[in-house]
Write a protein that holds these residues in place. Structure first.
Motif, PDB file in Angstrom:
ATOM      1  N   TYR A   1     -33.068   0.634 -24.674  1.00 43.26           N
ATOM      2  CA  TYR A   1     -31.824   0.599 -24.717  1.00 43.26           C
ATOM      3  C   TYR A   1     -31.312   1.620 -23.608  1.00 43.26           C
ATOM      4  N   VAL A   2     -31.687   2.624 -24.461  1.00 40.21           N
ATOM      5  CA  VAL A   2     -31.134   3.555 -23.750  1.00 40.21           C
ATOM      6  C   VAL A   2     -31.043   4.648 -22.926  1.00 40.21           C
TER       7      VAL A   2
ATOM      8  N   GLN B   1     -30.233   3.533 -20.265  1.00 37.86           N
ATOM      9  CA  GLN B   1     -29.156   3.215 -19.216  1.00 37.86           C
ATOM     10  C   GLN B   1     -28.489   4.202 -18.781  1.00 37.86           C
ATOM     11  N   LEU B   2     -28.664   5.360 -19.262  1.00 39.10           N
ATOM     12  CA  LEU B   2     -27.976   5.653 -19.091  1.00 39.10           C
ATOM     13  C   LEU B   2     -28.527   7.330 -17.510  1.00 39.10           C
ATOM     14  N   ASP B   3     -29.978   6.523 -17.084  1.00 48.95           N
ATOM     15  CA  ASP B   3     -30.489   6.564 -16.184  1.00 48.95           C
ATOM     16  C   ASP B   3     -29.665   6.422 -14.908  1.00 48.95           C
ATOM     17  N   GLU B   4     -28.832   5.352 -15.267  1.00 40.79           N
ATOM     18  CA  GLU B   4     -27.890   4.600 -14.232  1.00 40.79           C
ATOM     19  C   GLU B   4     -26.967   6.129 -13.378  1.00 40.79           C
ATOM     20  N   LEU B   5     -26.781   7.269 -14.606  1.00 42.01           N
ATOM     21  CA  LEU B   5     -25.358   8.023 -14.519  1.00 42.01           C
ATOM     22  C   LEU B   5     -26.066   9.311 -12.970  1.00 42.01           C
TER      23      LEU B   5
ATOM     24  N   VAL C   1     -23.061  18.376 -13.785  1.00 35.96           N
ATOM     25  CA  VAL C   1     -22.992  17.929 -14.734  1.00 35.96           C
ATOM     26  C   VAL C   1     -23.163  19.440 -15.976  1.00 35.96           C
ATOM     27  N   GLU C   2     -22.047  20.348 -16.680  1.00 36.65           N
ATOM     28  CA  GLU C   2     -22.709  20.654 -17.830  1.00 36.65           C
ATOM     29  C   GLU C   2     -22.656  19.999 -19.426  1.00 36.65           C
ATOM     30  N   PRO C   3     -24.000  20.257 -19.913  1.00 33.31           N
ATOM     31  CA  PRO C   3     -23.850  19.403 -21.470  1.00 33.31           C
ATOM     32  C   PRO C   3     -22.771  19.602 -22.014  1.00 33.31           C
TER      33      PRO C   3
ATOM     34  N   GLN D   1     -26.770  14.795 -23.225  1.00 31.50           N
ATOM     35  CA  GLN D   1     -25.582  15.688 -23.484  1.00 31.50           C
ATOM     36  C   GLN D   1     -24.608  16.031 -21.823  1.00 31.50           C
TER      37      GLN D   1
ATOM     38  N   THR E   1     -25.168  12.945 -13.385  1.00 31.94           N
ATOM     39  CA  THR E   1     -24.908  13.993 -13.511  1.00 31.94           C
ATOM     40  C   THR E   1     -25.306  15.330 -13.125  1.00 31.94           C
TER      41      THR E   1
ATOM     42  N   THR F   1     -20.423  14.901 -21.371  1.00 33.84           N
ATOM     43  CA  THR F   1     -19.324  15.466 -20.920  1.00 33.84           C
ATOM     44  C   THR F   1     -18.747  14.439 -20.056  1.00 33.84           C
TER      45      THR F   1
END
Lengths: 454, 98
Positions: free
Chosen positions: B40-41, B43-47, B52-54, A357, B49, A361
Protein backbone atom coordinates in the motif's frame (compact mmCIF):
# COMPACT_ATOMS: atom_id res chain seq x y z
CA UNK A 1 -25.58 14.49 27.00
CA UNK A 2 -24.45 17.04 29.52
CA UNK A 3 -22.77 20.43 29.43
CA UNK A 4 -20.17 21.90 31.79
CA UNK A 5 -22.42 24.65 33.14
CA UNK A 6 -24.79 22.00 34.58
CA UNK A 7 -22.03 21.03 37.02
CA UNK A 8 -20.94 24.48 38.20
CA UNK A 9 -22.24 25.95 41.45
CA UNK A 10 -23.84 22.70 42.64
CA UNK A 11 -22.51 20.03 45.01
CA UNK A 12 -19.27 18.61 43.64
CA UNK A 13 -19.71 15.47 45.71
CA UNK A 14 -23.13 14.98 44.15
CA UNK A 15 -21.65 15.60 40.68
CA UNK A 16 -19.06 12.90 41.25
CA UNK A 17 -21.56 10.45 42.74
CA UNK A 18 -23.91 10.98 39.79
CA UNK A 19 -21.12 10.49 37.28
CA UNK A 20 -19.89 7.32 38.95
CA UNK A 21 -23.41 5.90 39.14
CA UNK A 22 -23.93 6.72 35.46
CA UNK A 23 -20.62 5.05 34.65
CA UNK A 24 -21.66 1.90 36.51
CA UNK A 25 -25.03 1.81 34.73
CA UNK A 26 -23.21 1.99 31.39
CA UNK A 27 -20.67 -0.77 32.06
CA UNK A 28 -21.99 -2.70 29.05
CA UNK A 29 -20.34 -0.20 26.69
CA UNK A 30 -16.90 -1.09 28.13
CA UNK A 31 -15.94 2.56 27.77
CA UNK A 32 -14.18 2.83 31.13
CA UNK A 33 -11.27 0.71 32.33
CA UNK A 34 -11.17 2.00 35.90
CA UNK A 35 -12.85 4.43 38.26
CA UNK A 36 -10.96 6.43 40.86
CA UNK A 37 -13.90 6.85 43.17
CA UNK A 38 -12.02 7.46 46.39
CA UNK A 39 -9.70 10.18 45.09
CA UNK A 40 -12.53 11.81 43.10
CA UNK A 41 -14.79 12.03 46.16
CA UNK A 42 -11.95 13.40 48.29
CA UNK A 43 -11.32 16.15 45.76
CA UNK A 44 -15.03 16.85 45.42
CA UNK A 45 -15.33 17.32 49.19
CA UNK A 46 -12.50 19.86 49.01
CA UNK A 47 -14.30 21.75 46.25
CA UNK A 48 -17.50 21.82 48.33
CA UNK A 49 -15.46 23.04 51.33
CA UNK A 50 -14.04 25.87 49.22
CA UNK A 51 -10.47 24.51 49.38
CA UNK A 52 -10.30 24.00 45.62
CA UNK A 53 -11.78 26.52 43.18
CA UNK A 54 -11.47 27.43 39.53
CA UNK A 55 -13.23 27.53 36.20
CA UNK A 56 -14.05 23.80 36.37
CA UNK A 57 -14.66 23.54 40.11
CA UNK A 58 -16.49 20.30 40.78
CA UNK A 59 -16.79 19.27 37.12
CA UNK A 60 -16.14 15.54 36.61
CA UNK A 61 -14.18 14.32 33.60
CA UNK A 62 -12.58 11.19 32.23
CA UNK A 63 -9.03 10.76 30.90
CA UNK A 64 -8.01 8.28 28.23
CA UNK A 65 -6.01 5.54 29.93
CA UNK A 66 -2.75 6.67 28.32
CA UNK A 67 -2.60 9.75 30.58
CA UNK A 68 -0.71 9.11 33.80
CA UNK A 69 -2.99 9.86 36.72
CA UNK A 70 -2.77 9.48 40.48
CA UNK A 71 -5.19 7.40 42.51
CA UNK A 72 -5.58 4.51 40.09
CA UNK A 73 -3.97 2.65 37.22
CA UNK A 74 -2.70 3.69 33.79
CA UNK A 75 -2.67 0.74 31.40
CA UNK A 76 -2.68 2.18 27.87
CA UNK A 77 -5.22 -0.68 27.47
CA UNK A 78 -2.27 -3.06 27.27
CA UNK A 79 -1.16 -6.18 29.12
CA UNK A 80 2.26 -4.59 29.41
CA UNK A 81 0.96 -1.92 31.77
CA UNK A 82 -1.92 -3.88 33.30
CA UNK A 83 -2.01 -2.81 36.95
CA UNK A 84 0.55 -0.02 36.53
CA UNK A 85 0.08 2.68 39.18
CA UNK A 86 1.85 5.89 38.19
CA UNK A 87 3.68 7.95 40.80
CA UNK A 88 3.10 11.14 38.81
CA UNK A 89 0.39 12.84 36.82
CA UNK A 90 0.28 14.20 33.26
CA UNK A 91 0.56 17.99 32.92
CA UNK A 92 -2.78 18.15 31.06
CA UNK A 93 -4.52 16.46 34.00
CA UNK A 94 -2.69 18.70 36.48
CA UNK A 95 -3.90 21.81 34.65
CA UNK A 96 -7.52 20.65 34.69
CA UNK A 97 -7.25 19.74 38.37
CA UNK A 98 -5.75 23.16 39.10
CA UNK A 99 -9.05 24.61 37.84
CA UNK A 100 -11.05 22.31 40.09
CA UNK A 101 -11.95 19.56 37.60
CA UNK A 102 -12.23 16.02 38.98
CA UNK A 103 -10.99 12.96 37.12
CA UNK A 104 -13.40 10.13 37.90
CA UNK A 105 -11.82 7.41 35.80
CA UNK A 106 -9.89 6.22 32.79
CA UNK A 107 -11.26 5.31 29.40
CA UNK A 108 -10.63 2.45 27.02
CA UNK A 109 -8.49 2.80 23.90
CA UNK A 110 -6.75 0.72 21.30
CA UNK A 111 -3.67 -0.53 23.16
CA UNK A 112 -0.96 2.17 23.11
CA UNK A 113 -3.44 4.19 20.98
CA UNK A 114 -2.74 2.05 17.90
CA UNK A 115 -5.99 1.68 16.04
CA UNK A 116 -9.14 3.35 14.81
CA UNK A 117 -11.87 1.38 16.53
CA UNK A 118 -10.97 0.64 20.19
CA UNK A 119 -11.15 -3.04 19.28
CA UNK A 120 -7.38 -3.50 19.81
CA UNK A 121 -7.73 -3.19 23.58
CA UNK A 122 -6.41 -5.84 25.96
CA UNK A 123 -9.67 -5.24 27.87
CA UNK A 124 -12.05 -5.82 24.94
CA UNK A 125 -13.75 -3.42 22.53
CA UNK A 126 -15.76 -0.34 23.50
CA UNK A 127 -19.23 -0.18 21.98
CA UNK A 128 -20.60 2.81 20.11
CA UNK A 129 -22.76 5.12 22.24
CA UNK A 130 -25.55 5.25 19.65
CA UNK A 131 -25.54 1.66 18.31
CA UNK A 132 -23.86 -1.01 20.43
CA UNK A 133 -23.26 -3.30 17.43
CA UNK A 134 -20.92 -0.65 16.01
CA UNK A 135 -17.40 0.33 16.98
CA UNK A 136 -16.72 3.37 19.14
CA UNK A 137 -14.03 4.54 16.75
CA UNK A 138 -10.56 5.07 18.04
CA UNK A 139 -8.20 5.13 19.41
CA UNK A 140 -9.84 7.41 22.03
CA UNK A 141 -13.11 5.46 21.76
CA UNK A 142 -13.85 5.29 25.47
CA UNK A 143 -13.50 9.05 25.98
CA UNK A 144 -15.85 9.73 23.06
CA UNK A 145 -18.46 7.28 24.37
CA UNK A 146 -18.49 8.55 27.98
CA UNK A 147 -19.03 12.07 26.63
CA UNK A 148 -21.78 10.98 24.23
CA UNK A 149 -23.52 9.00 26.99
CA UNK A 150 -23.52 12.07 29.26
CA UNK A 151 -21.53 10.33 32.01
CA UNK A 152 -19.26 13.39 32.07
CA UNK A 153 -19.51 16.71 30.20
CA UNK A 154 -16.01 16.38 28.76
CA UNK A 155 -13.19 13.89 28.42
CA UNK A 156 -9.60 14.11 27.28
CA UNK A 157 -7.79 12.06 24.69
CA UNK A 158 -4.82 11.90 22.36
CA UNK A 159 -4.87 12.35 18.59
CA UNK A 160 -1.92 11.15 16.51
CA UNK A 161 -3.71 10.54 13.22
CA UNK A 162 -7.39 11.02 14.04
CA UNK A 163 -7.78 9.33 17.41
CA UNK A 164 -9.94 12.13 18.82
CA UNK A 165 -11.67 13.35 15.66
CA UNK A 166 -12.82 9.97 14.30
CA UNK A 167 -14.42 8.63 17.53
CA UNK A 168 -15.98 12.07 18.07
CA UNK A 169 -17.52 11.70 14.62
CA UNK A 170 -18.69 8.12 15.27
CA UNK A 171 -20.42 9.09 18.54
CA UNK A 172 -21.81 12.53 17.71
CA UNK A 173 -19.71 14.78 19.94
CA UNK A 174 -17.23 17.62 19.37
CA UNK A 175 -13.59 16.49 19.19
CA UNK A 176 -10.56 18.81 19.15
CA UNK A 177 -7.11 17.98 17.84
CA UNK A 178 -5.10 21.15 18.42
CA UNK A 179 -2.10 22.61 16.62
CA UNK A 180 0.92 20.39 17.27
CA UNK A 181 2.59 21.66 20.46
CA UNK A 182 -0.47 23.34 21.99
CA UNK A 183 -0.82 21.05 25.02
CA UNK A 184 1.99 19.41 26.98
CA UNK A 185 2.45 15.68 26.42
CA UNK A 186 4.39 15.21 29.65
CA UNK A 187 3.03 12.14 31.42
CA UNK A 188 1.25 10.76 28.36
CA UNK A 189 2.22 7.42 26.82
CA UNK A 190 4.16 8.33 23.67
CA UNK A 191 3.14 6.94 20.30
CA UNK A 192 4.50 8.99 17.39
CA UNK A 193 6.30 12.03 18.69
CA UNK A 194 6.10 14.16 15.54
CA UNK A 195 2.28 13.99 15.42
CA UNK A 196 1.08 13.16 18.98
CA UNK A 197 -1.29 15.81 20.34
CA UNK A 198 -3.55 16.17 23.38
CA UNK A 199 -7.14 17.32 22.96
CA UNK A 200 -10.66 16.87 24.21
CA UNK A 201 -14.22 15.74 23.67
CA UNK A 202 -17.24 17.81 24.67
CA UNK A 203 -20.87 18.05 23.73
CA UNK A 204 -20.54 21.56 22.34
CA UNK A 205 -17.81 23.81 20.98
CA UNK A 206 -17.96 26.31 23.87
CA UNK A 207 -17.16 23.59 26.41
CA UNK A 208 -14.33 22.28 24.23
CA UNK A 209 -12.99 25.83 23.98
CA UNK A 210 -12.90 26.19 27.76
CA UNK A 211 -11.09 22.88 28.21
CA UNK A 212 -8.51 23.70 25.53
CA UNK A 213 -7.97 27.16 26.99
CA UNK A 214 -7.10 25.55 30.32
CA UNK A 215 -4.86 22.78 28.94
CA UNK A 216 -2.93 24.89 26.40
CA UNK A 217 0.45 26.42 27.12
CA UNK A 218 4.14 25.94 27.54
CA UNK A 219 5.44 23.27 29.88
CA UNK A 220 9.09 23.02 30.89
CA UNK A 221 8.63 19.24 30.91
CA UNK A 222 7.71 19.12 27.19
CA UNK A 223 10.19 21.01 25.03
CA UNK A 224 7.85 20.86 22.00
CA UNK A 225 5.13 22.96 23.64
CA UNK A 226 4.38 26.37 22.13
CA UNK A 227 3.94 29.54 24.19
CA UNK A 228 0.23 29.81 25.04
CA UNK A 229 -1.50 31.28 21.99
CA UNK A 230 -5.00 29.96 22.63
CA UNK A 231 -7.57 32.65 23.34
CA UNK A 232 -11.31 32.28 22.63
CA UNK A 233 -12.44 34.30 19.61
CA UNK A 234 -15.66 35.78 18.28
CA UNK A 235 -16.93 34.21 15.06
CA UNK A 236 -15.89 36.06 11.89
CA UNK A 237 -16.94 35.79 8.27
CA UNK A 238 -14.48 33.38 6.67
CA UNK A 239 -13.27 32.08 3.34
CA UNK A 240 -13.82 28.36 3.45
CA UNK A 241 -12.57 25.69 1.06
CA UNK A 242 -14.18 22.28 0.68
CA UNK A 243 -11.50 19.76 -0.30
CA UNK A 244 -12.93 18.05 -3.38
CA UNK A 245 -10.65 14.99 -3.13
CA UNK A 246 -12.39 14.27 0.19
CA UNK A 247 -15.87 14.35 -1.37
CA UNK A 248 -15.52 11.66 -4.06
CA UNK A 249 -17.56 8.50 -4.59
CA UNK A 250 -15.15 6.66 -2.28
CA UNK A 251 -16.92 8.43 0.57
CA UNK A 252 -20.25 7.06 1.81
CA UNK A 253 -23.13 8.93 0.11
CA UNK A 254 -24.89 9.73 3.39
CA UNK A 255 -21.65 11.11 4.86
CA UNK A 256 -21.21 13.34 1.80
CA UNK A 257 -24.82 14.54 2.03
CA UNK A 258 -24.36 15.36 5.69
CA UNK A 259 -21.14 17.30 5.06
CA UNK A 260 -22.83 19.10 2.15
CA UNK A 261 -25.72 20.15 4.41
CA UNK A 262 -23.21 21.58 6.92
CA UNK A 263 -21.44 23.41 4.08
CA UNK A 264 -24.79 24.81 2.90
CA UNK A 265 -25.30 26.09 6.43
CA UNK A 266 -21.92 27.86 6.27
CA UNK A 267 -22.94 29.53 3.01
CA UNK A 268 -26.29 30.56 4.46
CA UNK A 269 -24.44 32.12 7.40
CA UNK A 270 -22.59 34.39 4.98
CA UNK A 271 -19.25 32.62 4.67
CA UNK A 272 -17.63 32.35 1.26
CA UNK A 273 -17.40 28.69 0.32
CA UNK A 274 -15.51 27.26 -2.65
CA UNK A 275 -14.31 23.84 -3.79
CA UNK A 276 -10.55 23.49 -3.51
CA UNK A 277 -8.04 20.83 -4.44
CA UNK A 278 -5.49 19.05 -2.25
CA UNK A 279 -3.95 16.53 -4.66
CA UNK A 280 -1.57 15.16 -2.00
CA UNK A 281 -4.56 13.99 0.09
CA UNK A 282 -4.46 10.61 -1.60
CA UNK A 283 -0.86 10.05 -0.52
CA UNK A 284 -1.29 11.15 3.10
CA UNK A 285 -2.25 7.74 4.42
CA UNK A 286 0.80 6.10 2.83
CA UNK A 287 3.05 8.80 4.31
CA UNK A 288 1.42 8.31 7.70
CA UNK A 289 1.81 4.53 7.72
CA UNK A 290 5.55 4.89 7.16
CA UNK A 291 6.36 7.82 9.43
CA UNK A 292 4.18 6.82 12.36
CA UNK A 293 5.24 3.15 12.63
CA UNK A 294 8.86 4.33 12.42
CA UNK A 295 8.32 6.61 15.40
CA UNK A 296 6.33 3.92 17.20
CA UNK A 297 9.08 1.33 16.81
CA UNK A 298 11.44 3.79 18.44
CA UNK A 299 9.09 5.02 21.19
CA UNK A 300 7.99 1.53 22.19
CA UNK A 301 11.56 0.29 22.55
CA UNK A 302 11.33 1.50 26.17
CA UNK A 303 8.90 -1.32 27.04
CA UNK A 304 11.43 -3.95 27.95
CA UNK A 305 10.06 -5.38 31.20
CA UNK A 306 12.96 -4.02 33.24
CA UNK A 307 12.10 -0.76 34.98
CA UNK A 308 8.29 -0.88 35.01
CA UNK A 309 5.42 -2.81 33.51
CA UNK A 310 5.06 -6.56 33.42
CA UNK A 311 8.04 -8.87 32.97
CA UNK A 312 7.81 -12.35 31.46
CA UNK A 313 9.74 -15.20 33.01
CA UNK A 314 12.98 -15.99 31.23
CA UNK A 315 16.43 -17.18 32.19
CA UNK A 316 18.40 -14.55 30.29
CA UNK A 317 18.01 -10.88 29.45
CA UNK A 318 17.28 -11.38 25.73
CA UNK A 319 14.51 -13.73 26.73
CA UNK A 320 13.06 -11.17 29.16
CA UNK A 321 12.93 -8.54 26.44
CA UNK A 322 11.52 -10.81 23.75
CA UNK A 323 8.94 -12.62 25.85
CA UNK A 324 7.81 -9.54 27.79
CA UNK A 325 7.30 -7.66 24.53
CA UNK A 326 5.53 -10.56 22.85
CA UNK A 327 3.16 -10.95 25.81
CA UNK A 328 2.69 -7.23 26.52
CA UNK A 329 1.85 -5.98 23.03
CA UNK A 330 -1.28 -6.62 20.96
CA UNK A 331 -1.08 -7.80 17.34
CA UNK A 332 -1.50 -4.24 16.01
CA UNK A 333 1.32 -2.96 18.25
CA UNK A 334 3.62 -5.66 16.87
CA UNK A 335 2.58 -4.94 13.30
CA UNK A 336 3.50 -1.27 13.69
CA UNK A 337 6.76 -1.98 15.50
CA UNK A 338 7.74 -4.42 12.73
CA UNK A 339 6.78 -2.03 9.90
CA UNK A 340 8.69 0.74 11.65
CA UNK A 341 11.74 -1.46 12.06
CA UNK A 342 11.52 -2.35 8.36
CA UNK A 343 11.26 1.20 6.99
CA UNK A 344 14.10 2.38 9.23
CA UNK A 345 16.43 -0.53 8.50
CA UNK A 346 19.50 0.01 6.36
CA UNK A 347 18.79 -0.63 2.70
CA UNK A 348 15.14 0.48 2.97
CA UNK A 349 15.50 3.80 4.80
CA UNK A 350 15.77 5.98 1.67
CA UNK A 351 13.04 4.20 -0.26
CA UNK A 352 10.45 4.34 2.52
CA UNK A 353 11.20 6.65 5.45
CA UNK A 354 13.08 9.39 3.60
CA UNK A 355 10.67 9.33 0.66
CA UNK A 356 7.72 9.62 3.09
CA UNK A 357 9.27 12.59 4.88
CA UNK A 358 9.84 14.32 1.53
CA UNK A 359 6.26 13.58 0.49
CA UNK A 360 5.21 15.08 3.84
CA UNK A 361 6.93 18.32 2.79
CA UNK A 362 4.88 18.30 -0.44
CA UNK A 363 1.66 17.78 1.53
CA UNK A 364 2.48 20.64 3.91
CA UNK A 365 3.29 22.85 0.90
CA UNK A 366 -0.15 22.22 -0.57
CA UNK A 367 -1.83 23.10 2.74
CA UNK A 368 0.26 26.29 3.06
CA UNK A 369 -0.79 27.32 -0.42
CA UNK A 370 -4.48 26.79 0.31
CA UNK A 371 -4.19 28.77 3.54
CA UNK A 372 -2.89 31.76 1.57
CA UNK A 373 -6.43 32.01 0.16
CA UNK A 374 -8.67 30.24 2.67
CA UNK A 375 -9.17 30.50 6.42
CA UNK A 376 -10.59 27.04 6.94
CA UNK A 377 -10.82 23.77 5.02
CA UNK A 378 -13.68 21.28 5.25
CA UNK A 379 -13.77 17.49 4.80
CA UNK A 380 -15.71 14.61 6.27
CA UNK A 381 -13.98 13.25 9.39
CA UNK A 382 -14.19 9.66 8.16
CA UNK A 383 -15.29 8.11 4.86
CA UNK A 384 -18.07 6.14 6.61
CA UNK A 385 -20.16 6.27 9.78
CA UNK A 386 -19.21 3.81 12.55
CA UNK A 387 -18.66 0.34 11.12
CA UNK A 388 -19.70 -2.95 12.72
CA UNK A 389 -17.58 -4.46 15.48
CA UNK A 390 -15.32 -7.04 13.83
CA UNK A 391 -15.94 -5.76 10.29
CA UNK A 392 -12.40 -4.50 9.62
CA UNK A 393 -10.60 -6.57 12.22
CA UNK A 394 -8.87 -8.99 9.86
CA UNK A 395 -7.61 -6.52 7.26
CA UNK A 396 -5.17 -3.92 8.65
CA UNK A 397 -5.05 -1.87 5.43
CA UNK A 398 -8.86 -1.63 5.34
CA UNK A 399 -8.82 -0.50 8.97
CA UNK A 400 -6.15 2.13 8.17
CA UNK A 401 -8.38 3.59 5.41
CA UNK A 402 -10.72 4.89 8.14
CA UNK A 403 -7.94 7.43 8.91
CA UNK A 404 -7.64 8.77 5.36
CA UNK A 405 -9.29 12.15 6.11
CA UNK A 406 -7.69 12.79 9.48
CA UNK A 407 -4.01 11.98 8.92
CA UNK A 408 -3.26 14.96 6.61
CA UNK A 409 -3.75 17.56 9.38
CA UNK A 410 -1.70 15.40 11.76
CA UNK A 411 1.26 15.16 9.39
CA UNK A 412 1.18 18.93 8.88
CA UNK A 413 0.69 19.77 12.59
CA UNK A 414 -2.53 21.65 11.86
CA UNK A 415 -5.49 22.12 14.21
CA UNK A 416 -8.56 20.15 13.15
CA UNK A 417 -11.86 19.62 14.88
CA UNK A 418 -14.72 17.20 14.43
CA UNK A 419 -18.20 18.68 14.77
CA UNK A 420 -21.47 16.74 14.62
CA UNK A 421 -23.46 17.07 11.40
CA UNK A 422 -26.75 15.44 10.38
CA UNK A 423 -26.88 11.74 11.28
CA UNK A 424 -27.56 9.01 8.70
CA UNK A 425 -31.07 7.67 8.05
CA UNK A 426 -30.24 4.83 10.46
CA UNK A 427 -29.39 7.41 13.12
CA UNK A 428 -25.61 6.98 13.08
CA UNK A 429 -23.64 10.15 13.85
CA UNK A 430 -21.57 11.86 11.14
CA UNK A 431 -18.84 14.42 11.75
CA UNK A 432 -17.54 17.30 9.68
CA UNK A 433 -13.85 18.15 9.95
CA UNK A 434 -12.75 21.80 10.06
CA UNK A 435 -9.01 22.27 9.45
CA UNK A 436 -7.15 25.56 9.90
CA UNK A 437 -3.63 26.92 9.70
CA UNK A 438 -1.35 26.49 12.71
CA UNK A 439 -2.55 28.38 15.81
CA UNK A 440 -6.05 28.96 14.39
CA UNK A 441 -7.61 26.55 16.92
CA UNK A 442 -9.79 29.18 18.58
CA UNK A 443 -11.08 30.39 15.21
CA UNK A 444 -12.16 26.86 14.27
CA UNK A 445 -14.03 26.53 17.56
CA UNK A 446 -15.67 29.95 17.10
CA UNK A 447 -16.88 28.84 13.67
CA UNK A 448 -18.20 25.56 15.09
CA UNK A 449 -19.99 27.45 17.88
CA UNK A 450 -21.65 29.80 15.41
CA UNK A 451 -23.06 26.86 13.44
CA UNK A 452 -24.47 24.93 16.40
CA UNK A 453 -28.24 24.69 16.55
CA UNK A 454 -29.35 26.11 19.86
CA UNK B 1 -3.97 -3.99 -4.10
CA UNK B 2 -0.26 -4.61 -4.63
CA UNK B 3 1.80 -6.49 -2.12
CA UNK B 4 5.51 -6.39 -1.52
CA UNK B 5 7.15 -9.74 -1.09
CA UNK B 6 8.51 -10.29 2.41
CA UNK B 7 10.09 -13.61 3.28
CA UNK B 8 9.73 -15.51 6.52
CA UNK B 9 13.41 -14.85 7.19
CA UNK B 10 12.78 -11.11 6.74
CA UNK B 11 10.08 -11.29 9.40
CA UNK B 12 12.33 -13.20 11.78
CA UNK B 13 15.14 -10.71 11.23
CA UNK B 14 12.79 -7.78 11.95
CA UNK B 15 11.50 -9.53 15.04
CA UNK B 16 15.06 -9.85 16.27
CA UNK B 17 15.71 -6.15 15.61
CA UNK B 18 12.53 -5.29 17.51
CA UNK B 19 13.19 -7.73 20.39
CA UNK B 20 9.95 -9.61 19.82
CA UNK B 21 9.85 -13.36 20.43
CA UNK B 22 6.99 -14.23 18.12
CA UNK B 23 5.08 -17.48 17.88
CA UNK B 24 5.02 -19.30 14.52
CA UNK B 25 1.43 -18.20 13.92
CA UNK B 26 2.38 -14.61 14.56
CA UNK B 27 5.26 -14.86 12.10
CA UNK B 28 2.90 -16.19 9.40
CA UNK B 29 0.30 -13.46 10.02
CA UNK B 30 2.90 -10.69 10.09
CA UNK B 31 4.50 -11.94 6.87
CA UNK B 32 1.20 -11.41 5.05
CA UNK B 33 0.30 -8.13 6.81
CA UNK B 34 3.70 -6.51 6.33
CA UNK B 35 3.61 -7.44 2.63
CA UNK B 36 0.18 -5.84 2.23
CA UNK B 37 1.07 -2.69 4.15
CA UNK B 38 4.35 -2.20 2.27
CA UNK B 39 2.41 -2.77 -0.95
CA UNK B 40 0.00 0.00 0.00
CA UNK B 41 2.65 2.55 0.98
CA UNK B 42 4.68 1.81 -2.17
CA UNK B 43 2.42 4.28 -4.02
CA UNK B 44 4.75 7.03 -2.77
CA UNK B 45 7.18 5.86 -5.49
CA UNK B 46 4.98 7.75 -7.98
CA UNK B 47 5.92 11.09 -6.43
CA UNK B 48 8.80 13.14 -7.79
CA UNK B 49 10.64 14.27 -4.66
CA UNK B 50 13.86 15.30 -6.39
CA UNK B 51 15.29 18.27 -4.48
CA UNK B 52 12.54 18.21 -1.80
CA UNK B 53 13.73 18.56 1.79
CA UNK B 54 12.32 15.98 4.24
CA UNK B 55 10.10 17.17 7.13
CA UNK B 56 11.03 15.61 10.45
CA UNK B 57 9.09 17.90 12.75
CA UNK B 58 6.25 20.39 12.44
CA UNK B 59 6.82 22.89 15.22
CA UNK B 60 8.36 26.16 14.22
CA UNK B 61 10.54 25.86 17.31
CA UNK B 62 14.30 25.49 17.07
CA UNK B 63 16.87 24.70 19.72
CA UNK B 64 14.77 24.94 22.85
CA UNK B 65 17.26 25.31 25.67
CA UNK B 66 16.97 24.91 29.39
CA UNK B 67 19.38 25.76 32.15
CA UNK B 68 21.90 23.04 32.87
CA UNK B 69 20.77 22.84 36.47
CA UNK B 70 19.73 20.05 38.79
CA UNK B 71 15.98 19.98 39.38
CA UNK B 72 14.45 17.98 42.16
CA UNK B 73 11.83 15.51 40.97
CA UNK B 74 8.61 15.22 42.91
CA UNK B 75 8.90 11.44 42.51
CA UNK B 76 11.23 9.70 44.94
CA UNK B 77 13.68 6.86 44.41
CA UNK B 78 11.63 4.34 46.37
CA UNK B 79 8.49 5.12 44.36
CA UNK B 80 10.36 4.53 41.12
CA UNK B 81 12.07 1.37 42.35
CA UNK B 82 8.69 0.05 43.44
CA UNK B 83 7.61 0.11 39.78
CA UNK B 84 10.28 -2.37 38.74
CA UNK B 85 9.13 -5.99 38.52
CA UNK B 86 12.14 -7.05 40.61
CA UNK B 87 14.59 -5.13 42.77
CA UNK B 88 17.26 -5.80 45.34
CA UNK B 89 18.99 -3.37 47.74
CA UNK B 90 17.94 -0.19 45.91
CA UNK B 91 18.76 -1.62 42.51
CA UNK B 92 16.64 -3.08 39.73
CA UNK B 93 17.29 -6.79 39.39
CA UNK B 94 17.50 -8.53 36.01
CA UNK B 95 18.39 -12.07 34.91
CA UNK B 96 21.94 -12.97 33.97
CA UNK B 97 23.26 -10.84 31.10
CA UNK B 98 26.33 -12.87 30.14
Amino acid sequence: MSVISDYIGVSAVQNVKNAIEAAKRSEGFNALLSLSEERALERAAKVDAGEISGRLAGVPFVAKDNFLTLGGTTTAASDFLRGFASPLQATAVERLEAEGAICIGKSNLDAFAHGGSTENSAFGPTKNAVDDTKVAGGSSGGSAVVTALGIVPFAIGTDTGGSIRQPASFNGVVGVKPTYGTVSRYGVVAMASSTDTIGCFATNAADAELVMDIMAGKDANDMTTLPDFFAPEQPATLKIGVIKEAMTDDVDAEVRASVQAYVDGLKAAGHTVEDVSLPMLKYALAIYYIVVPAEISSNLARYDGIRYGNRADATDLTGVYGKSRDAGFMAENKRRIMIGSYVLSSGFFDAYYLQAQKARTLLIGEFDKLFERYDTLVTPVAPTPAFAIGENATDPVKMYLADVMTVPASLAGLPAISVPANPTAAGLPVGVQLIGPRRSDARLLALAKSQEVA
Amino acid sequence: MTTTSVTRDDVLHLAQLASLQLTDDEVDALQADIGNILGYVAQLDELDTEGVEPTYQVTDLENVWRDDAVRLSNVGRQELLALAPDSHKNQIKVPKVL
